[in-house]
Design a protein around this motif. Structure first.
Motif, mmCIF file in Angstrom:
data_model
loop_
_atom_site.group_PDB
_atom_site.id
_atom_site.type_symbol
_atom_site.label_atom_id
_atom_site.label_comp_id
_atom_site.label_asym_id
_atom_site.label_seq_id
_atom_site.Cartn_x
_atom_site.Cartn_y
_atom_site.Cartn_z
ATOM 1 N N UNK A 156 0.842 -1.197 0.000
ATOM 2 C CA UNK A 156 0.000 0.000 0.000
ATOM 3 C C UNK A 156 0.880 1.251 0.000
ATOM 4 N N UNK A 157 1.877 1.267 0.875
ATOM 5 C CA UNK A 157 2.715 2.460 1.011
ATOM 6 C C UNK A 157 3.431 2.786 -0.304
ATOM 7 N N UNK A 158 4.041 1.776 -0.894
ATOM 8 C CA UNK A 158 4.799 2.030 -2.122
ATOM 9 C C UNK A 158 3.855 2.397 -3.262
ATOM 10 N N UNK A 159 2.704 1.740 -3.291
ATOM 11 C CA UNK A 159 1.742 2.045 -4.352
ATOM 12 C C UNK A 159 1.260 3.494 -4.225
ATOM 13 N N UNK A 160 1.043 3.951 -3.018
ATOM 14 C CA UNK A 160 0.619 5.349 -2.834
ATOM 15 C C UNK A 160 1.732 6.293 -3.279
ATOM 16 N N UNK A 161 2.971 5.968 -2.914
ATOM 17 C CA UNK A 161 4.082 6.814 -3.345
ATOM 18 C C UNK A 161 4.151 6.839 -4.871
ATOM 19 N N UNK A 162 3.941 5.677 -5.473
ATOM 20 C CA UNK A 162 4.015 5.599 -6.937
ATOM 21 C C UNK A 162 2.944 6.455 -7.601
ATOM 22 N N UNK A 163 1.721 6.344 -7.156
ATOM 23 C CA UNK A 163 0.685 7.150 -7.810
ATOM 24 C C UNK A 163 0.863 8.635 -7.530
ATOM 25 N N UNK A 164 1.267 8.961 -6.339
ATOM 26 C CA UNK A 164 1.440 10.382 -6.033
ATOM 27 C C UNK A 164 2.600 10.968 -6.833
ATOM 28 N N UNK A 165 3.576 10.142 -7.104
ATOM 29 C CA UNK A 165 4.742 10.599 -7.849
ATOM 30 C C UNK A 165 4.427 10.794 -9.330
ATOM 31 N N UNK A 166 3.706 9.832 -9.864
ATOM 32 C CA UNK A 166 3.540 9.845 -11.318
ATOM 33 C C UNK A 166 2.220 10.414 -11.797
ATOM 34 N N UNK A 167 1.278 10.504 -10.920
ATOM 35 C CA UNK A 167 0.014 11.062 -11.365
ATOM 36 C C UNK A 167 -0.202 12.350 -10.610
ATOM 37 N N UNK A 168 -0.050 13.435 -11.318
ATOM 38 C CA UNK A 168 -0.123 14.740 -10.653
ATOM 39 C C UNK A 168 -1.507 14.999 -10.111
ATOM 40 N N UNK A 169 -1.965 16.184 -10.293
ATOM 41 C CA UNK A 169 -3.295 16.540 -9.828
ATOM 42 C C UNK A 169 -4.308 15.810 -10.688
ATOM 43 N N UNK A 170 -5.103 14.969 -10.081
ATOM 44 C CA UNK A 170 -6.117 14.286 -10.866
ATOM 45 C C UNK A 170 -7.262 15.248 -11.105
ATOM 46 N N UNK A 171 -7.747 15.234 -12.358
ATOM 47 C CA UNK A 171 -8.808 16.195 -12.650
ATOM 48 C C UNK A 171 -10.172 15.630 -12.305
ATOM 49 N N UNK A 172 -10.287 14.346 -12.365
ATOM 50 C CA UNK A 172 -11.565 13.727 -12.028
ATOM 51 C C UNK A 172 -11.287 12.338 -11.549
ATOM 52 N N UNK A 173 -12.350 11.606 -11.252
ATOM 53 C CA UNK A 173 -12.189 10.255 -10.724
ATOM 54 C C UNK A 173 -11.280 9.402 -11.588
ATOM 55 N N UNK A 174 -11.450 9.470 -12.888
ATOM 56 C CA UNK A 174 -10.712 8.546 -13.739
ATOM 57 C C UNK A 174 -9.846 9.262 -14.764
ATOM 58 N N UNK A 175 -9.558 10.505 -14.531
ATOM 59 C CA UNK A 175 -8.901 11.274 -15.580
ATOM 60 C C UNK A 175 -7.444 10.941 -15.810
ATOM 61 N N UNK A 176 -7.177 9.677 -16.170
ATOM 62 C CA UNK A 176 -5.773 9.314 -16.333
ATOM 63 C C UNK A 176 -5.113 10.015 -17.506
ATOM 64 N N UNK A 177 -5.880 10.123 -18.591
ATOM 65 C CA UNK A 177 -5.284 10.757 -19.761
ATOM 66 C C UNK A 177 -4.956 12.204 -19.445
ATOM 67 N N UNK A 178 -5.947 12.814 -18.816
ATOM 68 C CA UNK A 178 -5.759 14.211 -18.452
ATOM 69 C C UNK A 178 -4.574 14.350 -17.494
ATOM 70 N N UNK A 179 -4.472 13.406 -16.584
ATOM 71 C CA UNK A 179 -3.371 13.460 -15.627
ATOM 72 C C UNK A 179 -2.043 13.393 -16.354
ATOM 73 N N UNK A 180 -1.991 12.519 -17.358
ATOM 74 C CA UNK A 180 -0.769 12.391 -18.144
ATOM 75 C C UNK A 180 -0.406 13.713 -18.785
ATOM 76 N N UNK A 181 -1.413 14.358 -19.345
ATOM 77 C CA UNK A 181 -1.147 15.623 -20.015
ATOM 78 C C UNK A 181 -0.724 16.699 -19.023
ATOM 79 N N UNK A 182 -1.428 16.731 -17.919
ATOM 80 C CA UNK A 182 -1.063 17.689 -16.881
ATOM 81 C C UNK A 182 0.408 17.611 -16.540
#
Ligand code: ASP
Ligand code: MG
Length: 628
Positions: A156-182
Motif C-alpha cells: 500500500x505504502x509504495x503504491x501510494x508513493x508511486x501514484x502520487x509521484x507519477x500522477x499529478x493533480x487528478x482532474x476527475x475520478x478517472x482522468x488518467x489521460x488528463x493526468x498524463x497531459x497535466x
C-alpha cells in the motif's frame, strides 16, 4: 512541495506510546516542509489474533468475510494515529482503503491493486493535513472489502508513493489521460520529489537474518533486484510486491527503525559500485515443500498443462527445475510454500496419473540462496557456493540459478548450517566494497548512491500513466534468445553431498565459465544436473565432467548438446504472478515447441529449446508478453 510516504508496521504502532512516537515523526516531516502520507498496519499481533478469532468459529472461514474481519485491524490504527497527530497539534485525517479508492481485483485475502485514485488524498494534503491511510486493504469493483495478503501494508505504502509521484493533480475520478497531459505540461512539477520510508522493528536490510547468523551486517544500500531476490527468499523485511512496485515506478525506498534515528537501508536502482562484490546477501526459506513429477512424457505442452493447472488454483510456484529428458521421459521439480503443499498435490496427482508419471514430495526442505548484482560480472560464484556447502557436509536436492541469484534446496535440518557456511565463504560479515554511505552522511549528500528522490527525467509519462491503470499487471521487460551456449547433462548423478561441487570444481579448473545451472531429483537417490557453457568450451567441459562423473559411477552417462537455444523472460513479478510460467509455457506449447530445460528466479525465467526452434520461440514469447 516534496511528499513523503511513511509506513509504520505493526510493531511500530503496538502501544499508545509508540503511536505517539510515530505521530511525532510524521509531524517532524510535515514541519520540515513535506506533505506527509502515513500508512499503518494493524497494531502488534492484531492480524494474527483476528485470524485466531475466525478459527474459533470455523476451520474454513469464507475469504470474503475474512477480509471484512482482517481489515478492521488497520482501521483501528488509522483512527488512533489521526487522534495522536491531532492531539499533538497538527491537522490529520484518516482514510480506509475504500475511502481513498484503492481498487483491487476480487481475490479475497490475496487481492491485487488495480487502481488508486489520488483525488481525495490530494485534497486533504492541499488543506495542510497529514493523510493517514489503512494499509493492506482495498475494495473490489463490487464494493467488497479486500486485503492484499499478509504484510501487504508495505505494498500500500509504495503504491501510494508511486501514484502520487507519477500522477499529478487528478482532474476527475478517472482522468488518467488528463493526468498524463497535466504532468507533461507541468514538467516534473507535481509528481516529483516523492519518497517512501518504511519504519519497522529492524534497522535495515542485513546480509542475512541476524537472528540466525549473528555476524550478519546491515547494508547501506541495495538494488531493487537484489532486494526482490532476497525478499523472495525469506529476507522478511519487506513484502516482495512492494519492491516490485518500487522498481516499476522508480520509487526509492528507505527501510529503517521506528525506534532510533539511525539511517536504514536504501533500496534504489542498480549502480556501478554494486558490481564490486559478487554476493550482497544470503537468505533462507525454512518451510518449503518440494514436489517432483517423475517420468512425464518429454513432449511439447506438458509443462504448460502442469503449471497452468497449478496457476488456476492461484498457487505461487517458487523454484522450477526441469532437466533434459532421457528415454522420452523428463522429470520436473518445483517448490511451493509448505502450506500450499496439500492444494498443490491435489492438483498435480490426478494430472500425473493421466500423464503416466508419478508424484513424489518432500516436506522438510529449506531453500538457501545467495544474491548479488555482482554475479553478472564475477565468475565461479556457484562453484564457491557449492564447495562451501560440500565442506559443511550439506547435500543439495535441487539447484536453480538466475542471473543474480543461486538457490539450492537442502534438508531442513541442514538449512542453518548451509546459510552460515555461504555467509562466511562470501565474507558477508565484512563491509561490502563501495556499498557504504559514509558514517553520518545523509542520503542527499551522496545522490549517486542513494538518491533521496528520483525525478521523472527520461521516463515516458504517458506510458507510466497507462501502467498505473493496471498497477499490478505483470511487467515483462524483455525476452532474450541466446544460442552461444551448449549444455552438459549428467544423468543419474548419485544424490550425495559434494558431487555437484566436484563437477563444478573440475569445470572451473579448466577455466570454463558456467552460466545456467539446473539440478533436480530424478527418482530415488538419483539427481540430474544440467548446466550451460560457451559453445567453444563444450567439448572440454564434456571431457572434464565425464572424468568426474565416472569417478562416482563408471557407467555414468554424460551428454553434451550444442544444439540448444536458451530463452530468458526478464521482468518483475515473475513469482508473485502465478500466471507467468503458464503464459510462457503456453506460448511455446501452442507452437509445438518442446521445452527441454526450465530454470526460475524472481526476476528471470529461462527455458531451453531445440536450437532450430529458437527464433520461433523468441517470437512466440515476445508476442505472449507484448514485448517488441
Ligand atoms: N496487518 C497485516 C498483516 O499483518 C498487513 C501488514 O502488517 O502489512 O499481515
Ligand atoms: Mg503485520
Amino acid at each position: 512541495m516534496p511528499l513523503v510516504v511513511q509506513k509504520f508496521g505493526g510493531s511500530s504502532v503496538a502501544t499508545a506510546e509508540r503511536i505517539m512516537r510515530a505521530a511525532r515523526r510524521a509531524i517532524n516531516a510535515r514541519q520540515a516542509g513535506s506533505q506527509v502520507i502515513v500508512v499503518v498496519s494493524a497494531r502488534g499481533d492484531t492480524t494474527d489474533e483476528l485470524i485466531e478469532l475466525a478459527k474459533e468459529i470455523t476451520d474454513r472461514p469464507p475469504a470474503r468475510e475474512m477480509d471484512m474481519l482482517l481489515a478492521t485491524g488497520e482501521q483501528i490504527s488509522i483512527a488512533l494515529m489521526a487522534m495522536a497527530i491531532q492531539t499533538l497539534g497538527e491537522k490529520a485525517i484518516s482514510f480506509t482503503g475504500a475511502q481513498i479508492g484503492i481498487v483491487t481485483d476480487s481475490y479475497h485475502t490475496k487481492a491485487r491493486i488495480k487502481n488508486i485514485s489520488t483525488q481525495r488524498m490530494r485534497q486533504a494534503l492541499d488543506e495542510g493535513k497529514i493523510v493517514i491511510v489503512a494499509g493492506f486493504q482495498g475494495i473490489d469493483e463490487d464494493y467488497n472489502i479486500t486485503t492484499l495478503g499478509r504484510g501487504g501494508s508495505d505494498t500500500t505504502a509504495v503504491a501510494l508513493a508511486a501514484v502520487m509521484k507519477h500522477r499529478g493533480q487528478e482532474t476527475g475520478g478517472r482522468g488518467q489521460e488528463a493526468a498524463g497531459r497535466n504532468q507533461g505540461a507541468g514538467g516534473r512539477g507535481q509528481g516529483s520529489g516523492v519518497g517512501c520510508e518504511i519504519y519497522t522493528d529492524v534497522d535495515g536490510v542485513y546480509t542475512t537474518d541476524p537472528r540466525i547468523v549473528p555476524e550478519a551486517r546491515k547494508l547501506d544500500a541495495i538494488s531493487y533486484d537484489e532486494m526482490l531476490e532476497l525478499a523472495s527468499v525469506g529476507a522478511g523485511v519487506m513484502h516482495s510486491r512492494s519492491i516490485e512496485f518500487a522498481k516499476k515506478f522508480d520509487v526509492p525506498l528507505q527501510v529503517r527503525s521506528s525506534f532510533t534515528d539511525t539511517e536504514g537501508t536504501w533500496i534504489v536502482p542498480e549502480s556501478e559500485w554494486m558490481h564490486d562484490v559478487p554476493v550482497c546477501g544470503a537468505a533462507i526459506v525454512k518451510d518449503e515443500a518440494r514436489v517432483g513429477i517423475v517420468g512425464v512424457p518429454d513432449q511439447p505442452g506438458i509443462s504448460h498443462r502442469i503449471f497452468s493447472a497449478i496457476a488456476q488454483e492461484n498457487i505461487a510456484v517458487d523454484m522450477i527445475a526441469q532437466n533434459v529428458g532421457s528415454g522420452g521421459k523428463a522429470s520436473i521439480g518445483f517448490t511451493v510454500t509448505k502450506t500450499e503443499l496439500p492444494n498443490t498435490l491435489a492438483v498435480v496427482r490426478p494430472l500425473a496419473v493421466s500423464l503416466g508419471a508419478s508424484v513424489e514430495h518432500a516436506e522438510e526442505v529449506s531453500k538457501v540462496s545467495i544474491v548479488g548484482t555482482g554475479m553478472r560480472t564475477h565468475t565461479g560464484v556457484a562453484e564457491r557456493m557449492f564447495a562451501a556447502l560440500a565442506g559443511a557436509g550439506v547435500n543439495m536436492k535441487m539447484i536453480t540459478t538466475g542471473d543474480i541469484k543461486i538457490s539450492v534446496l537442502v534438508d531442513k535440518a541442514d538449512g542453518v548450517k548451509a546459510l552460515r557456511s555461504v555467509h562466511q565463504t562470501f565474507q558477508l560479515d565484512k563491509p561490502r566494497a563501495g556499498a557504504g554511505l559514509p558514517v553520518g552522511a545523509t542520503p542527499a549528500a551522496v545522490p549517486a548512491r542513494a538518491p533521496a528522490v528520483l525525478d521523472d527525467n527520461g521516463r515516458d509519462l504517458a506510458a507510466i500513466t497507462q501502467q498505473l491503470s493496471s498497477m499490478e499487471e505483470i511487467v515483462v521487460s524483455d525476452v532474450q534468445l541466446s544460442t552461444d551456449q551448449g549444455s552438459i547433462t549428467v544423468f543419474d548423478l548419485p544424490d550425495e553431498t559434494g558431487n555437484c561441487s566436484k563437477v563444478f570444481q573440475a569445470v572451473a579448473a579448466g577455466g570454463i565459465i558456467v552460466d545456467t545451472i539446473v539440478q533436480n531429483l530424478a527418482g530415488p537417490g538419483r539427481a540430474q544436473l544440467s548446466f550451460s557453457v560457451p559453445q567453444a568450451d563444450l567439448d572440454r567441459a564434456l571431457q572434464l565432467t565425464c572424468a568426474v562423473a565416472q569417478n562416482f559411477d563408471p557407467a555414468a552417462q554424460v551428454l553434451a548438446d550444442a544444439n540448444i537455444a536458451r530463452l530468458f523472460v526478464l521482468g518483475i513479478g515473475m513469482r508473485t504472478h502465478t500466471g507467468v510460467a503458464r503464459r510462457m509455457f503456453g506460448a511455446l506449447a501452442e507452437r509445438g515447441i518442446n521445452i527441454r530445460m526450465i530454470n526460475t528466479s524472481e526476476v528471470r525465467v529461462s527455458v531451453v529449446v531445440d536450437q532450430p526452434r529458437g527464433e520461433e520461440a523468441l517470437a512466440a514469447l515476445k508476442a505472449a508478453f507484448n514485448v517488441r
